[in-house]
Design an enzyme around this catalytic site. Sequence first.
Site, PDB file in Angstrom:
ATOM      1  N   ASP A  45       0.835  -1.206   0.000  1.00  0.00           N
ATOM      2  CA  ASP A  45       0.000   0.000   0.000  1.00  0.00           C
ATOM      3  C   ASP A  45       0.870   1.256   0.000  1.00  0.00           C
ATOM      4  O   ASP A  45       0.586   2.222   0.712  1.00  0.00           O
ATOM      5  CB  ASP A  45      -0.969   0.004   1.183  1.00  0.00           C
ATOM      6  CG  ASP A  45      -2.122   1.001   1.001  1.00  0.00           C
ATOM      7  OD1 ASP A  45      -2.457   1.329  -0.166  1.00  0.00           O
ATOM      8  OD2 ASP A  45      -2.699   1.432   2.025  1.00  0.00           O
ATOM      9  N   LYS A  47       2.007   4.687  -1.076  1.00  0.00           N
ATOM     10  CA  LYS A  47       1.358   5.866  -1.659  1.00  0.00           C
ATOM     11  C   LYS A  47       1.854   7.071  -0.879  1.00  0.00           C
ATOM     12  O   LYS A  47       2.373   6.925   0.232  1.00  0.00           O
ATOM     13  CB  LYS A  47      -0.168   5.744  -1.593  1.00  0.00           C
ATOM     14  CG  LYS A  47      -0.711   5.562  -0.185  1.00  0.00           C
ATOM     15  CD  LYS A  47      -2.204   5.336  -0.192  1.00  0.00           C
ATOM     16  CE  LYS A  47      -2.731   5.065   1.222  1.00  0.00           C
ATOM     17  NZ  LYS A  47      -4.179   4.853   1.223  1.00  0.00           N
ATOM     18  N   ASN A  50       1.200   7.441   2.791  1.00  0.00           N
ATOM     19  CA  ASN A  50       1.882   6.530   3.708  1.00  0.00           C
ATOM     20  C   ASN A  50       3.381   6.798   3.782  1.00  0.00           C
ATOM     21  O   ASN A  50       4.135   5.969   4.280  1.00  0.00           O
ATOM     22  CB  ASN A  50       1.619   5.076   3.312  1.00  0.00           C
ATOM     23  CG  ASN A  50       0.212   4.645   3.642  1.00  0.00           C
ATOM     24  OD1 ASN A  50      -0.459   5.288   4.450  1.00  0.00           O
ATOM     25  ND2 ASN A  50      -0.245   3.580   3.026  1.00  0.00           N
ATOM     26  N   ASP A  66       2.107   2.880   7.875  1.00  0.00           N
ATOM     27  CA  ASP A  66       0.895   2.091   7.638  1.00  0.00           C
ATOM     28  C   ASP A  66       1.204   0.737   7.012  1.00  0.00           C
ATOM     29  O   ASP A  66       1.110   0.541   5.805  1.00  0.00           O
ATOM     30  CB  ASP A  66      -0.116   2.854   6.785  1.00  0.00           C
ATOM     31  CG  ASP A  66      -1.479   2.161   6.748  1.00  0.00           C
ATOM     32  OD1 ASP A  66      -1.602   1.023   7.270  1.00  0.00           O
ATOM     33  OD2 ASP A  66      -2.412   2.739   6.184  1.00  0.00           O
ATOM     34  N   THR A  84      -4.513   0.621  -2.481  1.00  0.00           N
ATOM     35  CA  THR A  84      -5.291   1.814  -2.802  1.00  0.00           C
ATOM     36  C   THR A  84      -5.442   1.894  -4.314  1.00  0.00           C
ATOM     37  O   THR A  84      -4.451   1.804  -5.037  1.00  0.00           O
ATOM     38  CB  THR A  84      -4.569   3.068  -2.249  1.00  0.00           C
ATOM     39  OG1 THR A  84      -4.428   2.911  -0.826  1.00  0.00           O
ATOM     40  CG2 THR A  84      -5.349   4.329  -2.551  1.00  0.00           C
TER      41      THR A  84
END
Length: 177
Positions: A45, A47, A50, A66, A84
């Site tokens: 994840d 991004k 994060n 995260d 995401t």
Amino acid sequence: YLDGGVLFDRIVKKTYYIEKEAGDLVVIILRAIKYLHDMDVIHRDLKPENLIMTSKDDDANVKIADFGFAVKCNGCNITTQCGTPGYIAPEIIETKAYGKPVDMWSFGVILYILLGGYPPFHDDNQRILFKKITKADYQFHPDYWRTVSDEAKDMIRGLLTLDMHKRLTVDQALAHP
């Protein structure tokens, strides 16, 4: 204590990073991904939201946060759909077995956003968004990309490659000019 906020907010504030600034940040992010991958951890994840900036004044120090979707896996073939939507790798969408290359795809999306100021894949309709991702349907619009080097665009192409076996690894990305 991290008081620099998230990379996403920094990008919004700056609109985009000039290539030299992005280069310093990219090396730090790639080294963090390398550490995870060397420990057989896949984040799943990555991004800008994060990536936590360590300081309000320093654009190059960042920490990955995260780990809710992270998994420890040595060469395993995961098929779980997670992540995401705008950053998710095509193999996750297509429920193909995957591994560490999914993080490199997400990093490619982050790099595209850093240098271009907008995401490579966008649509309000998730089905259409996923179709764009699974076809790697993006482009370097001249109005936004004319000042970005061919080397940087080449690196993005190497990261946003559909075939996960041909996608740049973290070591290849760190060695990229």
